[in-house]
Design an enzyme around this catalytic site. Structure first.
Site, PDB file in Angstrom:
ATOM      1  N   ASP A 107      14.976  16.907  -8.016  1.00 26.11           N
ATOM      2  CA  ASP A 107      14.683  15.849  -8.661  1.00 26.11           C
ATOM      3  C   ASP A 107      12.951  15.927  -9.373  1.00 26.11           C
ATOM      4  OD1 ASP A 107      14.588  12.900  -9.986  1.00 26.11           O
ATOM      5  OD2 ASP A 107      13.730  11.994  -8.356  1.00 26.11           O
ATOM      6  N   HIS A 167       9.707   8.914  -0.042  1.00 24.69           N
ATOM      7  CA  HIS A 167      10.892  10.258   0.663  1.00 24.69           C
ATOM      8  C   HIS A 167      10.367  10.639   0.401  1.00 24.69           C
ATOM      9  CE1 HIS A 167      11.822   9.407  -4.006  1.00 24.69           C
ATOM     10  NE2 HIS A 167      11.188  10.513  -3.927  1.00 24.69           N
ATOM     11  N   GLN A 198      17.100  13.379  -1.664  1.00 23.33           N
ATOM     12  CA  GLN A 198      15.728  12.639  -1.622  1.00 23.33           C
ATOM     13  C   GLN A 198      15.433  11.615  -0.696  1.00 23.33           C
ATOM     14  OE1 GLN A 198      15.566  11.713  -4.897  1.00 23.33           O
ATOM     15  NE2 GLN A 198      13.367  13.131  -5.550  1.00 23.33           N
ATOM     16  N   ARG A 208      -1.212   9.481  -7.651  1.00 22.47           N
ATOM     17  CA  ARG A 208       0.366   8.688  -8.597  1.00 22.47           C
ATOM     18  C   ARG A 208       0.752   8.588  -7.663  1.00 22.47           C
ATOM     19  NH1 ARG A 208       5.146   9.201 -10.271  1.00 22.47           N
ATOM     20  NH2 ARG A 208       5.911   8.192 -11.536  1.00 22.47           N
ATOM     21  N   ASP A 227       4.115   7.406  -6.341  1.00 19.49           N
ATOM     22  CA  ASP A 227       5.533   7.425  -7.010  1.00 19.49           C
ATOM     23  C   ASP A 227       5.987   6.238  -6.528  1.00 19.49           C
ATOM     24  OD1 ASP A 227       7.254   8.361  -8.105  1.00 19.49           O
ATOM     25  OD2 ASP A 227       8.322   9.264  -6.674  1.00 19.49           O
ATOM     26  N   GLU A 282       2.961   4.133  -9.523  1.00 20.06           N
ATOM     27  CA  GLU A 282       3.943   3.609 -10.411  1.00 20.06           C
ATOM     28  C   GLU A 282       5.098   2.613 -10.190  1.00 20.06           C
ATOM     29  OE1 GLU A 282       8.119   5.638 -12.293  1.00 20.06           O
ATOM     30  OE2 GLU A 282       7.462   5.927  -9.653  1.00 20.06           O
ATOM     31  N   HIS A 298       7.712  11.568 -19.039  1.00 23.88           N
ATOM     32  CA  HIS A 298       8.761  12.210 -18.487  1.00 23.88           C
ATOM     33  C   HIS A 298      10.190  11.426 -17.835  1.00 23.88           C
ATOM     34  CE1 HIS A 298       7.738  10.616 -14.649  1.00 23.88           C
ATOM     35  NE2 HIS A 298       8.328  11.098 -13.936  1.00 23.88           N
ATOM     36  N   ARG A 351      17.028  13.898 -18.690  1.00 22.20           N
ATOM     37  CA  ARG A 351      15.944  13.706 -18.517  1.00 22.20           C
ATOM     38  C   ARG A 351      14.738  14.548 -18.913  1.00 22.20           C
ATOM     39  NH1 ARG A 351      13.843  10.847 -13.044  1.00 22.20           N
ATOM     40  NH2 ARG A 351      15.379  12.208 -12.199  1.00 22.20           N
TER      41      ARG A 351
HETATM   42  C1  GLC Z   1       9.736   8.311  -9.805  1.00 17.86           C
HETATM   43  C2  GLC Z   1       9.605   9.507 -10.803  1.00 17.86           C
HETATM   44  C3  GLC Z   1      11.104   9.815 -11.116  1.00 17.86           C
HETATM   45  C4  GLC Z   1      11.510  10.245  -9.533  1.00 17.86           C
HETATM   46  C5  GLC Z   1      11.461   8.923  -9.272  1.00 17.86           C
HETATM   47  C6  GLC Z   1      12.287   9.189  -7.411  1.00 17.86           C
HETATM   48  O1  GLC Z   1      10.097   7.176 -10.692  1.00 17.86           O
HETATM   49  O2  GLC Z   1       8.977   9.212 -11.393  1.00 17.86           O
HETATM   50  O3  GLC Z   1      10.994  11.012 -12.189  1.00 17.86           O
HETATM   51  O4  GLC Z   1      12.932  10.846 -10.011  1.00 17.86           O
HETATM   52  O5  GLC Z   1      10.800   8.734  -8.702  1.00 17.86           O
HETATM   53  O6  GLC Z   1      10.977   9.741  -6.982  1.00 17.86           O
END
Ligand code: GLC
Length: 625
Positions: free
Chosen positions: A116, A159, A227, A257, A259, A301, A368, A495
């Site tokens: 991912d 995860h 994941q 960051r 996530d 995020e 991204h 993406r």
């Molecule tokens: C966040 C990331 C993304 C990823 C997801 C799972 O949203 O920006 O790219 O797929 O987390 O980790």
């Protein structure tokens, strides 16, 4: 007690009561709390002297990151420069781009084909071999710090990859490790979760659980099946993940960051998003950071609507994240591009501008990930615009099918059930540069117009409050990269269309303003230099919008310590007049240096102005527009 120990003790004592209170409320486990405290002390001892000095400097100046010179760039290490050493060799280019904050996209160990984009971490203490080593990372962050460049990395805490050591043990039947995830013997409870939990990847990874035939268990997998969601009800998970966070912070990372942070706490009968315990965890993480490594910043995020995003700042007394993404503004910007109507964007900016100035947003045109159409549909509905049909329009528009569109890009996770889809494409391709280059050629009016739109959008982004972040390659107008379709590991995930490798040949043309890279780079360079030399761009300047009485023209005002600037942005392909009437003096167009009045301003198609109010009483303006 030596001085350094004293520093730690002071920070520790400042937060101990609250940290213990929150920890006990969540876990009620003294022994694990004691272990956490001991480990914090150990990570502090292990932190190198240079970082400790930086911590002290930043502690003494807690607003250090709210300056107008902050400009970010995000990129995948391999795409940008092959590996960590390669990035180090490109620091001059990064400086030349006026960037002083680089976000290195996920670089920790992951398994090709089940990664991912690196967000499935197999080992939090190991760098992907092809990118380098932890030592390379330390060298890179030290080299960046010498040039006053901050380094950001992802901390994927929701995860682990199924290839993580914990997951492997869990799969083999070790119950202690299974308790670090969400394991179920049958689908009864997973089925109950599915009733209330929405899907993140409805097409590429439907459902929130994955059946493991070898272990004969269902495991919770909110994102891809590989994941596995961590179970933060288990204090071992929280502690170990905090140790990973501190380990990485000690490698010289400035910005962490977090996530997918809204997802980290799961509760049956809920959406498993933004639950109160998430805030407890983030608050604890903030305090742990302030005790061990106060120089680092937390970037959350939170890709949600504004009312869900803002609580992640915490309160002024009990802050959580230092920075959050301005995601609704980003999506609304593209809505404005597609509709040539600034009304919704103005309303959205008004909401953001009314928030306390302590809040720092990261502004961006794209990242991204896909662009999700999370707009204020309540407001659009009042104009008779329905959610489903509008999303359809936006997706059609940006694919180049509907309206007067020159955009190119692809849908992402089109959900056949809800009709919902998100969108992928680079800024340049979405602005029409790809179509113009392919169909109209260099020197065409279409290309000029598309470049103007691209630059205008950046100019508008730089005028928002907060920190602008550019996706590496956008500064030279990189186009969509369709080669991902040939890679079986990537083909299903669109993406990758906007995660192409940096085109260094094109970057070699930045001095030549007859080329697209040269045109975009030089104009952004001008704006970035204005931004960092003018204090009205400080993150805590007063910011507001002004009516222009033209539906396609946005006007933003900024004021800081006696300085005022007005930004005008024309989102239409036609010349327009902004019917503003700022009669408080004469203004100077900061790009051309021309003196003018800030009333009835003509703005060319996709053009913009940065108008600065003259403070010294001067003569007549060169031209009354
Ligand atoms: C966040 C990331 C993304 C990823 C997801 C799972 O949203 O920006 O790219 O797929 O987390 O980790």
């Amino acid at each position: 007690m030596n001085k350094s120990k004293n520093v730690f003790e002071t920070r520790f004592c400042r937060h101990l009561d609250e940290l213990k209170w929150l920890y006990m409320e969540l876990y009620g486990n003294d022994a694990m709390f004691a272990e956490l405290c001991d480990s914090m002390s150990r990570f502090y001892q292990e932190r190198n002297e240079d970082l400790k000095i930086l911590d002290l400097e930043r502690e003494a100046q807690p607003d250090w990151y709210k300056k107008n010179d902050m400009l970010g760039m995000m990129f995948y290490i391999d795409n940008f420069a092959g590996n960590m050493k390669g990035v180090q060799s490109k620091l001059d280019y990064i400086e030349k781009s006026n960037v002083n904050y680089i976000h290195l996209m996920p670089f920790l160990d992951t398994v090709e084909g089940r990664s991912d984009g690196g967000y499935a971490v197999a080992d939090f203490r190991k760098v992907q071999e092809k990118l380098g080593t932890m030592e390379d990372l330390e060298h890179l962050t030290a080299a960046c710090h010498k040039k006053k460049i901050n380094v950001c990395m992802d901390f994927v805490m929701n995860h682990t990859s199924e290839d993580h050591a914990w997951a492997k043990k869990a799969r083999q039947g070790d119950e202690e490790y299974q308790s670090r995830y969400f394991f179920f013997d049958d689908f009864t409870i997973p089925g109950m979760y599915e009733n209330t939990v929405p899907q993140v990847f409805p097409t590429t990874a439907p459902g929130n659980f994955t059946w493991l035939p070898d272990a004969k268990k269902h495991v919770m997998t909110t994102f891809y099946p590989y994941q596995w969601d961590l179970n933060y009800r288990n204090p071992r998970v929280f502690n170990e993940m905090m140790y990973n966070f501190l380990f990485l912070a000690n490698k010289g990372i400035d910005i962490i960051r977090i996530d997918a942070v809204p997802y980290i706490w799961k509760e049956l009968y809920t959406s498993c998003r933004n639950l109160p315990q998430v805030h407890t965890i983030v608050r604890m993480m903030r305090m742990i950071g302030e005790i061990v490594c106060p120089g680092i910043l937390l970037l959350g995020e939170v890709v949600m609507e504004p009312e869900k995003v803002v609580p992640y700042f915490g309160t002024v007394e009990k802050p959580e994240c230092h920075m959050l993404y301005n995601v609704t503004t980003m999506a609304t910007t593209w809505h404005t591009v597609a509709t040539r109507n600034v009304r919704l964007l103005k309303q959205q900016l008004d909401i953001v501008n009314r928030l306390p100035k302590e809040y720092v947003f990261l502004n961006y045109l794209r990242c991204h990930d896909d662009i999700g159409w999370g707009l204020d549909y309540g407001a659009l509905m009042q104009e008779g615009i329905g959610e489903r049909s509008h999303k359809q329009y936006l997706n059609d528009y940006f694919q180049g099918y509907a309206g007067a569109s020159n955009s190119r890009g692809e849908l992402y996770n089109a959900d056949p059930l809800t009709g919902d889809a998100r969108f992928c494409g680079t800024t340049a391709s979405m602005c029409g540069i790809e179509k113009a280059v392919c169909e109209d050629g260099c020197g065409s009016d279409a290309l000029e117009r598309a470049v103007r739109l691209d630059v205008m959008l950046h100019a508008y982004m730089f005028m928002q409050s907060g920190i602008p972040v550019i996706y590496g390659g956008d500064e030279i107008g990189q186009l969509n990269d369709y080669s991902y379709k040939e890679n079986p590991h990537k083909a299903a995930d669109s993406r990758y269309i906007h995660r192409g490798a940096m085109d260094w040949k094109a970057a070699g043309q930045i001095e030549d303003v007859t080329t697209v890279p040269g045109k975009i780079f030089s104009q952004l360079d001008r704006l970035e230099k204005i931004r960092k030399s003018e204090k009205v761009f400080m993150a805590d300047a007063d910011t507001w919008t002004i009516d222009t009485w033209d539906e396609s023209v946005l006007c933003i005002g900024r004021y800081y310590e006696d300085e005022k600037i007005i930004g005008l942005f024309n989102f239409s392909e036609y010349d327009k007049t902004a019917w503003i009437n700022e009669t408080d003096g004469t203004y100077v167009d900061m790009i051309s240096g021309r003196r003018m009045q800030a009333s009835g301003v003509n703005i060319p198609a996709y053009g913009f102005y940065y108008l600065k109010k003259e403070n010294e009483p001067g003569g007549d303006s060169d031209e009354i527009l």
